[in-house]
Structure formats: structure tokens, C-alpha cells
Design a protein around this motif. Structure first.
Motif, PDB file in Angstrom:
ATOM      1  N   UNK A 119       0.832  -1.208   0.000  1.00  0.00           N
ATOM      2  CA  UNK A 119       0.000   0.000   0.000  1.00  0.00           C
ATOM      3  C   UNK A 119       0.862   1.251   0.000  1.00  0.00           C
ATOM      4  N   UNK A 120       1.936   1.250   0.788  1.00  0.00           N
ATOM      5  CA  UNK A 120       2.813   2.413   0.847  1.00  0.00           C
ATOM      6  C   UNK A 120       3.500   2.654  -0.492  1.00  0.00           C
ATOM      7  N   UNK A 121       3.927   1.581  -1.135  1.00  0.00           N
ATOM      8  CA  UNK A 121       4.552   1.726  -2.450  1.00  0.00           C
ATOM      9  C   UNK A 121       3.569   2.269  -3.468  1.00  0.00           C
ATOM     10  N   UNK A 122       2.332   1.790  -3.426  1.00  0.00           N
ATOM     11  CA  UNK A 122       1.310   2.291  -4.352  1.00  0.00           C
ATOM     12  C   UNK A 122       1.056   3.779  -4.122  1.00  0.00           C
ATOM     13  N   UNK A 123       1.010   4.173  -2.862  1.00  0.00           N
ATOM     14  CA  UNK A 123       0.798   5.596  -2.565  1.00  0.00           C
ATOM     15  C   UNK A 123       1.977   6.446  -3.030  1.00  0.00           C
ATOM     16  N   UNK A 124       3.190   5.943  -2.854  1.00  0.00           N
ATOM     17  CA  UNK A 124       4.365   6.670  -3.334  1.00  0.00           C
ATOM     18  C   UNK A 124       4.361   6.804  -4.851  1.00  0.00           C
TER      19      UNK A 124
END
Length: 142
Positions: free
Chosen positions: A85-90
Motif C-alpha cells: 500500500x505504501x509503495x502504491x501511494x508513493x
């Protein structure tokens, strides 16, 4: 996992735990305390309504997970999901930044194009102005 925190359920009615207004406020027929409209302290308690059932379910689920033989795998899976999820947001943030930069570049390109057009038209306008000034000067002499 919203079921774990009780988000998909209606809150339970805890009015049975709130004492009656006459016991809480000491309001009686003499007019002291509660106004008798049923909106005394019980309505104040409703503003602070809290559904503890969700926390109880979460605690039970945590205990079940802790005692499970798949607890480590579940924790690892949760970590991987959070990282994803964090990678997608980045990536989404980077894409937005790229779009902003592209819009800025497009704005500068348009500005330069308009400036180029203005510079191309300037000699024509200067020539027309000088011809008009000459025309006015000749008209004054006649």
C-alpha cells in the motif's frame, strides 16, 4: 477487516446503562435539575456514545491470532500488504508530481509561443504606426 472494528454494524443501544434523569440530576417536581423534557444527562451521554463491542472483538481476534500456529505468517502477510500500500501511494504521488511538472512545462511552452508570435507581429505594428504618424503629419501640413 472492518468487521473487526465494528464499522459495518449499527451501534448497540446502551441506554439501559444510563441511569434515569431523576437519579442522576436529582431533578424533582420543584424544577431543580432536569427540565423534564427527557434531554438531560442522557442526551449528553449519547454524544459520547462508544461501541466497546468492536474493541472486544478486536481483542478476541488478537488473542486467537496469537495462539494460532500461523501467527507469524499472518504478521508477515500484514507487513507485506502495508508495504505494498505504501509503495502504491508513493507511486501515485510521483505520478501526480510528474503531471504537475508536465503542466508547468506546457504553460511555459505556451507562454514562449505567445511571446514569439508577439515578436513576429511587432515590426508590422511598428510599420503601421509610423505610416499613420506620417499620414497625420502630412494631413497637418495641408
Amino acid at each position: 477487516m472492518s468487521w473487526l472494528f465494528g464499522m459495518n454494524q449499527r451501534p448497540e443501544d446502551f441506554s439501559q446503562f444510563v441511569p434515569p434523569a431523576s437519579a442522576v440530576g436529582g431533578g424533582g417536581p420543584d424544577g431543580s435539575g432536569d427540565s423534564g423534557d427527557g434531554k438531560g444527562k442522557s442526551s449528553a451521554m449519547e454524544a459520547y456514545h462508544f461501541d466497546s463491542a468492536a474493541l472486544e472483538r478486536a481483542a478476541k481476534a488478537a488473542k486467537d491470532l496469537e495462539s494460532s500456529k500461523y501467527a507469524k505468517e499472518a504478521l508477515e502477510l500484514t507487513k507485506i500488504q502495508e508495504e505494498t500500500k505504501q509503495k502504491e501511494l508513493l507511486e501515485a504521488a510521483k505520478e501526480i508530481e510528474l503531471r504537475i511538472e508536465a503542466a508547468k512545462a506546457e504553460g511555459k511552452r505556451t507562454e514562449q509561443e505567445e511571446r514569439r508570435k508577439t515578436l513576429q507581429e511587432q515590426p508590422k505594428l511598428d510599420k503601421q504606426k509610423s505610416q499613420y504618424q506620417d499620414h497625420l503629419a502630412r494631413k497637418r501640413l495641408v
